[in-house]
Design an enzyme around this catalytic site. Structure first.
Site, PDB file in Angstrom:
ATOM      1  N   GLY A 160       1.030  -1.159  -0.069  1.00  0.00           N
ATOM      2  CA  GLY A 160      -0.096   0.067   0.042  1.00  0.00           C
ATOM      3  C   GLY A 160       1.023   1.388   0.178  1.00  0.00           C
ATOM      4  O   GLY A 160       2.041   1.274  -0.407  1.00  0.00           O
ATOM      5  N   ILE A 162       2.126   3.044   2.434  1.00  0.00           N
ATOM      6  CA  ILE A 162       3.736   2.948   3.148  1.00  0.00           C
ATOM      7  C   ILE A 162       4.770   1.993   2.671  1.00  0.00           C
ATOM      8  O   ILE A 162       6.073   2.254   2.501  1.00  0.00           O
ATOM      9  CB  ILE A 162       3.300   2.504   4.690  1.00  0.00           C
ATOM     10  CG1 ILE A 162       2.436   3.571   5.308  1.00  0.00           C
ATOM     11  CG2 ILE A 162       4.701   2.280   5.563  1.00  0.00           C
ATOM     12  CD1 ILE A 162       1.719   3.171   6.721  1.00  0.00           C
ATOM     13  N   ALA A 243       3.500  -3.567  10.940  1.00  0.00           N
ATOM     14  CA  ALA A 243       2.265  -3.813  10.292  1.00  0.00           C
ATOM     15  C   ALA A 243       1.238  -3.648  11.437  1.00  0.00           C
ATOM     16  O   ALA A 243       0.796  -2.789  11.930  1.00  0.00           O
ATOM     17  CB  ALA A 243       2.025  -4.882   9.222  1.00  0.00           C
ATOM     18  N   ARG A 244       1.180  -4.817  12.053  1.00  0.00           N
ATOM     19  CA  ARG A 244       0.200  -5.080  13.150  1.00  0.00           C
ATOM     20  C   ARG A 244       0.884  -6.253  13.923  1.00  0.00           C
ATOM     21  O   ARG A 244       1.231  -7.339  13.285  1.00  0.00           O
ATOM     22  CB  ARG A 244      -1.149  -5.464  12.971  1.00  0.00           C
ATOM     23  CG  ARG A 244      -2.041  -4.016  12.580  1.00  0.00           C
ATOM     24  CD  ARG A 244      -2.226  -3.180  14.016  1.00  0.00           C
ATOM     25  NE  ARG A 244      -2.942  -2.296  13.939  1.00  0.00           N
ATOM     26  CZ  ARG A 244      -2.590  -0.971  13.426  1.00  0.00           C
ATOM     27  NH1 ARG A 244      -1.256  -0.802  13.379  1.00  0.00           N
ATOM     28  NH2 ARG A 244      -3.422   0.148  13.434  1.00  0.00           N
ATOM     29  N   GLU A 273       0.003  -6.605  22.644  1.00  0.00           N
ATOM     30  CA  GLU A 273       0.752  -5.201  22.901  1.00  0.00           C
ATOM     31  C   GLU A 273      -0.163  -4.357  23.910  1.00  0.00           C
ATOM     32  O   GLU A 273      -1.400  -4.507  23.780  1.00  0.00           O
ATOM     33  CB  GLU A 273       1.279  -4.479  21.823  1.00  0.00           C
ATOM     34  CG  GLU A 273       0.299  -3.744  20.828  1.00  0.00           C
ATOM     35  CD  GLU A 273       0.944  -3.018  19.911  1.00  0.00           C
ATOM     36  OE1 GLU A 273       1.672  -3.533  19.194  1.00  0.00           O
ATOM     37  OE2 GLU A 273       0.587  -1.950  19.362  1.00  0.00           O
ATOM     38  N   HIS A 291       5.581   0.477  19.219  1.00  0.00           N
ATOM     39  CA  HIS A 291       4.561   0.731  18.323  1.00  0.00           C
ATOM     40  C   HIS A 291       4.608   2.642  18.083  1.00  0.00           C
ATOM     41  O   HIS A 291       3.761   3.187  18.401  1.00  0.00           O
ATOM     42  CB  HIS A 291       3.396   0.546  18.833  1.00  0.00           C
ATOM     43  CG  HIS A 291       2.252   0.558  17.952  1.00  0.00           C
ATOM     44  ND1 HIS A 291       1.210  -0.281  17.680  1.00  0.00           N
ATOM     45  CD2 HIS A 291       2.050   1.316  16.583  1.00  0.00           C
ATOM     46  CE1 HIS A 291       0.305  -0.032  16.699  1.00  0.00           C
ATOM     47  NE2 HIS A 291       0.815   0.789  16.098  1.00  0.00           N
TER      48      HIS A 291
HETATM   49  C1  8YV Z   1      -0.992   4.669  15.505  1.00  0.00           C
HETATM   50  C2  8YV Z   1      -0.808   2.843  13.639  1.00  0.00           C
HETATM   51  O1  8YV Z   1      -0.237   5.641  16.232  1.00  0.00           O
HETATM   52  O2  8YV Z   1      -1.954   4.446  12.409  1.00  0.00           O
HETATM   53  C3  8YV Z   1      -1.713   3.170  12.627  1.00  0.00           C
HETATM   54  O3  8YV Z   1      -2.388   2.498  12.168  1.00  0.00           O
HETATM   55  O4  8YV Z   1      -0.599   1.876  13.838  1.00  0.00           O
HETATM   56  C4  8YV Z   1      -0.081   3.997  14.321  1.00  0.00           C
HETATM   57  O5  8YV Z   1       0.246   4.876  13.659  1.00  0.00           O
HETATM   58  C5  8YV Z   1      -1.664   3.714  16.693  1.00  0.00           C
HETATM   59  O6  8YV Z   1      -2.428   2.751  15.936  1.00  0.00           O
HETATM   60  C6  8YV Z   1      -2.214   4.281  17.639  1.00  0.00           C
HETATM   61  O7  8YV Z   1      -3.788   4.773  17.083  1.00  0.00           O
END
Ligand code: 8YV
Length: 333
Positions: A160, A162, A243-244, A273, A291
């Protein structure tokens, strides 16, 4: 400014920059959480039960249970591009607008992904820990010898905005060969601008010297990288996850790092987390960050302002800037 009666009410799940809070307070009656206590689901419901809108971050789960208890809610603005904390079918069923904060964080997050890859490949935090521990008493010919970034093959899973930013940094800035895998192949012009070629997931795993994960989380992506995938990677390869949590099987990763199945990893997001798998904390060849990929001051400010804009625009009857869902028009009574 005098308090107006009948102002719409907004609940803020977490703390936010003061100027953003001040902006929102000009438009709404704001229930803030500037102590930044992490609220439980029950506390979020208690806060939002008579709110018209909400400002959330990626850790705040919003679903049918919230909507059942908070019938006035019409919009929830997430200060994050990812929205796996939102149950979107539940938003649609409750006719609630969902918004996120794409674009404003793309380049900052790509910078960080690249920085984490470099720190991982060049063993920066590992060597700093050694120095701080007072263990540096002589130079060594292979001391913290890592792998090169320039000229290496950069693999990106999830291409995507990023992912494309990281690809451009790698190909244009560091002469890397860039390969990617994604749900769909990019159009030729975008591939050209990133100087990136589409490959199968298997080829990506087997060929990348540095693999960066930038795909959104969904239940189908759970443990996309586990023991089997790590075993397909080169023993000299590095893995970066911005990513996540949950996309990587963290227990399997710790085991692979311990056994040198891959050389090193850089991890910014974790399963469960802020808890971190205890084995990741003990292996030396991993760079761990809490994060923070989007965390530059201007970008976090832009994210907060965009979430605020979405709330302000929505209640002013304007289109929201960055909708996640499209709500069908309500049948008139
Ligand atoms: C956020 C992120 O800061 O934008 C996202 O999806 O993972 C981070 O940039 C985080 O999720 C807190 O909202």
């Amino acid at each position: 400014m005098t308090e107006q009666k009948n102002k719409l009410k907004i609940g803020m799940a977490r703390a936010v920059f003061e100027p953003v809070l001040a902006r929102l307070s000009q438009h709404f009656d704001v229930v803030s959480n500037q102590s930044d206590a992490v609220l439980s689901k029950a506390q979020i419901i208690e806060m939002l039960k008579d709110c018209d809108g909400a400002f959330t971050t990626g850790g705040d789960r919003i679903d049918a249970e919230v909507f059942a208890a908070c019938p006035k809610l019409k919009i929830v603005a997430n200060m994050a591009v990812g929205y796996n904390n939102f149950d979107i079918p539940a938003f649609n069923a409750a006719h609630v607008q969902a918004t996120n904060t794409p674009d404003v964080l793309t380049e900052t997050t790509a910078d960080f992904g690249f920085a984490l890859m470099m720190a991982t490949a060049r063993r920066i935090t590992e060597s700093e820990r050694f120095l701080r521990a007072g263990k540096w008493n002589k130079w060594g010919f292979d001391m913290f010898a890592g792998s090169d970034i320039h000229g290496a093959t950069l693999g990106i899973l999830g291409m995507g905005r990023i992912g494309q930013g990281i690809a451009r940094r790698g190909s244009h800035g560091f002469g890397m060969k860039v390969i990617y895998h994604n749900r769909s192949k990019l159009d030729a012009a975008t591939e050209d601008s990133c100087r990136a070629s589409y490959v199968t997931k298997e080829k990506l795993l087997k060929t990348a010297d540095h693999l960066v994960l930038v795909l959104p989380y969904s239940p189908e992506n759970h443990h996309t990288i586990g023991a089997a995938e790590l075993a397909q990677m080169k023993p000299t390869a590095t893995l970066v996850n911005i990513a996540r949590g949950g996309i990587v099987d963290d227990a399997a990763l710790a085991e692979a790092l311990k056994n040198q199945v891959i050389a090193a990893a850089g991890i910014d997001v974790f399963e469960g987390e802020p808890s971190v798998h205890p084995d990741l904390l003990t292996v030396p060849n991993v760079v761990l960050t809490p994060h923070i990929a989007s965390s530059s001051v201007p970008t976090r400010m832009a994210m907060a302002n965009l979430a605020a804009d979405n709330l302000i625009d929505f209640f002013a009857g304007r289109e929201v800037r960055t909708p996640i869902n499209t709500l069908p028009a309500r049948a008139s009574a």
